[in-house]
Design an enzyme around this catalytic site. Structure first.
Site, short mmCIF file in Angstrom:
data_model
loop_
_atom_site.label_atom_id
_atom_site.label_comp_id
_atom_site.label_asym_id
_atom_site.label_seq_id
_atom_site.Cartn_x
_atom_site.Cartn_y
_atom_site.Cartn_z
N LEU A 63 -6.40 -7.96 1.43
CA LEU A 63 -6.79 -6.57 1.30
C LEU A 63 -5.62 -5.65 0.98
O LEU A 63 -5.80 -4.58 0.39
CB LEU A 63 -7.47 -6.08 2.58
CG LEU A 63 -8.82 -6.71 2.93
CD1 LEU A 63 -9.30 -6.20 4.28
CD2 LEU A 63 -9.85 -6.42 1.85
N GLY A 64 -4.42 -6.06 1.39
CA GLY A 64 -3.27 -5.20 1.12
C GLY A 64 -2.04 -5.64 1.88
O GLY A 64 -2.05 -6.66 2.61
N GLY A 66 2.03 -3.95 3.50
CA GLY A 66 2.87 -2.79 3.77
C GLY A 66 4.18 -3.24 4.37
O GLY A 66 4.50 -4.43 4.41
N THR A 70 0.68 -7.63 6.53
CA THR A 70 -0.29 -7.88 5.46
C THR A 70 -1.67 -7.83 6.09
O THR A 70 -1.83 -8.10 7.29
CB THR A 70 -0.06 -9.25 4.80
OG1 THR A 70 -0.07 -10.28 5.81
CG2 THR A 70 1.26 -9.29 4.05
N LYS A 86 -4.98 -7.89 10.53
CA LYS A 86 -3.66 -7.34 10.24
C LYS A 86 -2.63 -8.27 10.86
O LYS A 86 -2.54 -8.39 12.08
CB LYS A 86 -3.54 -5.93 10.82
CG LYS A 86 -2.23 -5.24 10.52
CD LYS A 86 -2.26 -3.79 11.00
CE LYS A 86 -0.99 -3.04 10.61
NZ LYS A 86 -1.05 -1.62 11.02
N ASP A 184 1.77 9.91 11.95
CA ASP A 184 2.02 9.33 10.63
C ASP A 184 0.81 9.52 9.72
O ASP A 184 0.27 8.57 9.16
CB ASP A 184 2.36 7.85 10.76
CG ASP A 184 2.83 7.22 9.45
OD1 ASP A 184 3.35 7.96 8.59
OD2 ASP A 184 2.65 6.00 9.28
#
Length: 404
Positions: A63-64, A66, A70, A86, A184
């Site tokens: 999915l992505g 950072g 991941t 995550k 954030d």
């Protein structure tokens, strides 16, 4: 845009992934998270599509990624549902904060405006590194992607208002019920929820029929992220990523360097203890950036270097000079009085102010009463003194967010 009529009714048991047809990238080519300047191959756990965690969570697609993790779409064979996993990098400082935040959120009622965490576990790599994993509510692309590709850069004021209202509703829940300060807020941390699992089924089917490219380098693998799918059945906006969250119901004084640099509240620059109101400033500056299509503050040199002087000068342009009483609360007040403001709060920096730049001048999209109401709303959030900013609960009832 995708529309899928079928609703997922049954889950298949875990099955071995097929490697046939998966495009293989060159081992020397940097892929996704590897492009971060600080990338460390031992910090990221080498998740493989098809892998099963905890004898129940089978990884379906990426999915992505950072700086700290991941994220993967997975199938929970026990609960018969899709989840997001995550997988955090090892020894990342935000992981304990995120774990504590999710523990706090799980102890109170569930809310549709913050991401749910259903489980957490730990995995170890072959090198012995430890990685915390969170099993989360699966969500769809973030507000940045949605605004650019679906909302046409927020051309419709009604749609933008509804989005802003959802953001402050999320903060109201976080502040008043979870007693957390997010710290954030950025478009990438607000994702879309859906009414059905159809889009996740579509993601699974797409990965099976058109496998995403991957890189194999010995025992280490790096998968690529397929293009994001936007569902037709978007049901809401959900606040995510609590790695910077702090409890707001403690006596601890926070001086941490938080928030995206151009979204920082004055108290962060001045080293004044912060609380819930730091999120209000952050949210307002983020919303301005979304709607006006350019940031309210751009505190950078031509080389991209971050400069506090630029930031403070731009703040003075749009909200005036700060009260001297605020400056006296700073842990760095001697430095501030030497470089930015005198003891009466007057600007003394080497770059003079520009009196032609105001909040009214900066706002370019609205006219008449619509413009006046939008700026009034913004000024409720953009106050030098944290205690003078409206709360999230108060903003949820503001007329600008609730037009007749």
């Amino acid at each position: 845009m995708f529309r899928w009529a079928r609703r997922l009714s049954t889950m298949l048991p875990p099955r071995a992934p097929s490697l046939r047809g998966r495009p293989l990238l060159e081992a020397t080519k940097k892929v996704e998270e590897e492009n971060f300047p600080w990338y460390d191959e031992n910090a990221y756990y080498p998740v493989r599509i098809g892998q099963v965690f905890e004898s129940r969570y089978q990884v379906l697609t990426k999915l992505g990624y950072g700086t700290s993790a991941t994220v993967w779409l997975a199938r929970d064979s026990v609960e018969n549902k899709y989840v997001a996993i995550k997988v955090c990098t090892s020894n990342y400082p935000s992981v304990p904060r995120e774990k504590a935040a999710f523990q706090r959120l799980r102890s109170i009622r569930e809310s549709s405006v913050v991401q749910k965490c259903w489980d957490n576990f730990v995995v170890r790599s072959t090198e012995g590194t430890v990685h915390e994993c969170f099993v989360l509510q699966p969500l769809c692309p973030n507000l940045a992607h949605f605004g650019e590709h679906i909302a046409h850069r927020w051309e419709d004021l009604t749609s933008f208002r509804a989005t802003a209202r959802s953001i402050f509703q999320a903060l109201k829940f976080l502040h008043t019920e979870a007693h957390l300060i997010h710290c954030d807020l950025r478009q990438e941390n607000f994702l879309l929820s859906t009414t059905t699992d159809a889009v996740f089924r579509a993601m699974e089917e797409h990965e099976a029929s058109e496998p995403s490219p991957w890189k194999v380098d010995g025992d280490r693998v790096v998968h690529t992220t397929p293009y994001a799918m936007i569902p037709d059945d978007v049901s809401g906006i959900v606040l995510t990523d609590f790695g910077e969250a702090r409890p707001g119901d403690t006596s601890m004084a926070y001086y941490d360097d938080i928030q995206p640099f151009p979204y920082r509240a004055p108290e962060i620059i001045f080293s004044i203890p912060f609380s819930y109101s730091v999120d209000i400033w952050n949210a307002a500056v983020m919303l301005w950036h979304m709607f006006e299509r350019e940031p309210l503050f751009h505190p950078y040199t031509s080389k991209g270097e971050e400069v506090d002087l630029f930031h403070l000068r731009q703040m003075v342009h749009v909200i005036g000079l700060p009260p001297s009483s605020l400056l006296e609360r700073s842990a760095d007040r001697d430095f501030i009085h030497q470089h930015y403001f005198d003891r009466n709060g007057q600007w003394i920096a080497i770059i003079p102010l520009d009196s032609t730049i105001t909040l009214e001048v900066r706002e370019q999209r609205l006219e008449g009463n619509e413009k006046a109401e939008f700026l009034r709303f913004m000024r409720r959030c953009l106050q030098w003194e944290p205690e003078k900013r409206a709360t999230a609960a108060e903003l949820c009832d503001d007329p600008w967010l609730n037009p007749e």
